[in-house]
Design a protein around this motif. Structure first.
Motif, PDB file in Angstrom:
ATOM      1  N   MET A 184       0.849  -1.182   0.000  1.00  0.00           N
ATOM      2  CA  MET A 184       0.000   0.000   0.000  1.00  0.00           C
ATOM      3  C   MET A 184       0.892   1.242   0.000  1.00  0.00           C
ATOM      4  SD  MET A 184      -3.180   0.949   2.415  1.00  0.00           S
ATOM      5  CE  MET A 184      -4.358   0.808   1.111  1.00  0.00           C
ATOM      6  N   SER A 185       0.479   2.235  -0.721  1.00  0.00           N
ATOM      7  CA  SER A 185       1.277   3.459  -0.791  1.00  0.00           C
ATOM      8  C   SER A 185       0.670   4.551   0.086  1.00  0.00           C
ATOM      9  CB  SER A 185       1.374   3.938  -2.237  1.00  0.00           C
ATOM     10  OG  SER A 185       0.094   4.247  -2.720  1.00  0.00           O
ATOM     11  N   LEU A 186       1.473   5.553   0.333  1.00  0.00           N
ATOM     12  CA  LEU A 186       1.036   6.671   1.171  1.00  0.00           C
ATOM     13  C   LEU A 186      -0.069   7.474   0.491  1.00  0.00           C
ATOM     14  CD1 LEU A 186       4.409   8.111   2.471  1.00  0.00           C
ATOM     15  CD2 LEU A 186       2.729   6.836   3.758  1.00  0.00           C
ATOM     16  N   PRO A 187      -0.991   8.019   1.273  1.00  0.00           N
ATOM     17  CA  PRO A 187      -1.992   8.921   0.696  1.00  0.00           C
ATOM     18  C   PRO A 187      -1.312  10.169   0.118  1.00  0.00           C
ATOM     19  CG  PRO A 187      -2.647   8.228   2.903  1.00  0.00           C
ATOM     20  CD  PRO A 187      -1.234   7.758   2.685  1.00  0.00           C
TER      21      PRO A 187
ATOM     22  N   PRO B 275       4.057  -1.151   7.043  1.00  0.00           N
ATOM     23  CA  PRO B 275       2.912  -1.386   6.160  1.00  0.00           C
ATOM     24  C   PRO B 275       1.567  -1.394   6.897  1.00  0.00           C
ATOM     25  CG  PRO B 275       4.162  -3.409   6.481  1.00  0.00           C
ATOM     26  CD  PRO B 275       4.956  -2.279   7.094  1.00  0.00           C
ATOM     27  N   ALA B 276       1.523  -1.910   8.120  1.00  0.00           N
ATOM     28  CA  ALA B 276       0.267  -1.951   8.874  1.00  0.00           C
ATOM     29  C   ALA B 276      -0.195  -0.538   9.234  1.00  0.00           C
ATOM     30  CB  ALA B 276       0.423  -2.792  10.131  1.00  0.00           C
ATOM     31  N   GLU B 277       0.746   0.321   9.592  1.00  0.00           N
ATOM     32  CA  GLU B 277       0.418   1.688   9.957  1.00  0.00           C
ATOM     33  C   GLU B 277      -0.004   2.500   8.716  1.00  0.00           C
ATOM     34  OE1 GLU B 277       2.924  -0.078  11.009  1.00  0.00           O
ATOM     35  OE2 GLU B 277       3.052   0.122  13.187  1.00  0.00           O
ATOM     36  N   VAL B 278       0.705   2.288   7.611  1.00  0.00           N
ATOM     37  CA  VAL B 278       0.369   2.998   6.364  1.00  0.00           C
ATOM     38  C   VAL B 278      -1.029   2.606   5.905  1.00  0.00           C
ATOM     39  CG1 VAL B 278       0.979   3.230   3.915  1.00  0.00           C
ATOM     40  CG2 VAL B 278       2.760   3.355   5.667  1.00  0.00           C
ATOM     41  N   ALA B 279      -1.385   1.338   6.088  1.00  0.00           N
ATOM     42  CA  ALA B 279      -2.719   0.875   5.693  1.00  0.00           C
ATOM     43  C   ALA B 279      -3.814   1.557   6.491  1.00  0.00           C
ATOM     44  CB  ALA B 279      -2.802  -0.642   5.874  1.00  0.00           C
ATOM     45  N   GLN B 280      -3.509   2.013   7.691  1.00  0.00           N
ATOM     46  CA  GLN B 280      -4.504   2.671   8.542  1.00  0.00           C
ATOM     47  C   GLN B 280      -4.684   4.153   8.239  1.00  0.00           C
ATOM     48  OE1 GLN B 280      -4.054   1.857  12.858  1.00  0.00           O
ATOM     49  NE2 GLN B 280      -2.387   0.500  12.216  1.00  0.00           N
ATOM     50  N   LEU B 281      -3.727   4.761   7.566  1.00  0.00           N
ATOM     51  CA  LEU B 281      -3.720   6.216   7.381  1.00  0.00           C
ATOM     52  C   LEU B 281      -4.993   6.750   6.717  1.00  0.00           C
ATOM     53  CD1 LEU B 281      -0.025   6.933   6.352  1.00  0.00           C
ATOM     54  CD2 LEU B 281      -1.094   7.219   8.592  1.00  0.00           C
ATOM     55  N   ALA B 282      -5.372   6.178   5.611  1.00  0.00           N
ATOM     56  CA  ALA B 282      -6.522   6.707   4.865  1.00  0.00           C
ATOM     57  C   ALA B 282      -7.829   6.487   5.615  1.00  0.00           C
ATOM     58  CB  ALA B 282      -6.587   6.061   3.488  1.00  0.00           C
ATOM     59  N   ALA B 283      -7.862   5.541   6.543  1.00  0.00           N
ATOM     60  CA  ALA B 283      -9.083   5.256   7.291  1.00  0.00           C
ATOM     61  C   ALA B 283      -9.278   6.173   8.496  1.00  0.00           C
ATOM     62  CB  ALA B 283      -9.076   3.799   7.757  1.00  0.00           C
ATOM     63  N   LEU B 284      -8.267   6.945   8.841  1.00  0.00           N
ATOM     64  CA  LEU B 284      -8.375   7.818  10.026  1.00  0.00           C
ATOM     65  C   LEU B 284      -9.190   9.061   9.741  1.00  0.00           C
ATOM     66  CD1 LEU B 284      -4.766   7.568  11.399  1.00  0.00           C
ATOM     67  CD2 LEU B 284      -6.792   6.530  12.346  1.00  0.00           C
TER      68      LEU B 284
END
Length: 71
Positions: free
Chosen positions: A1-4, A62-71
């Motif tokens: 997954m890439s950064l927003p 990767p787990a933290e990056v996956a959460q970014l867009a959902a915050l």
């Protein structure tokens, strides 16, 4: 997954307290969260610091990056 994207609203949310809700075991991310929480820097400075951190550590978080867009 890439950064927003840099203009994604998640970065503003992270800088205004959502970073504390990020589920992580990574010590560096936890320290960043506390530093941002206590910082008196302007919002744009906080946002840039958070973006730079995640750009640098994207592959290790990767787990933290996956959460970014959902915050």
């Amino acid at each position: 997954m890439s950064l927003p994207a840099p203009n994604h609203p998640c970065w503003q949310k992270l800088a205004t307290g959502a970073l504390n809700r990020l589920k992580t075991q990574h010590l560096g991310t936890q320290l960043l969260s506390k530093r941002i929480e206590r910082s008196t820097d302007p919002m744009d400075v906080k946002v840039k610091e958070i973006q730079a951190f995640f750009a640098k550590w994207e592959r290790a978080l990767p787990a933290e990056v996956a959460q970014l867009a959902a915050l």
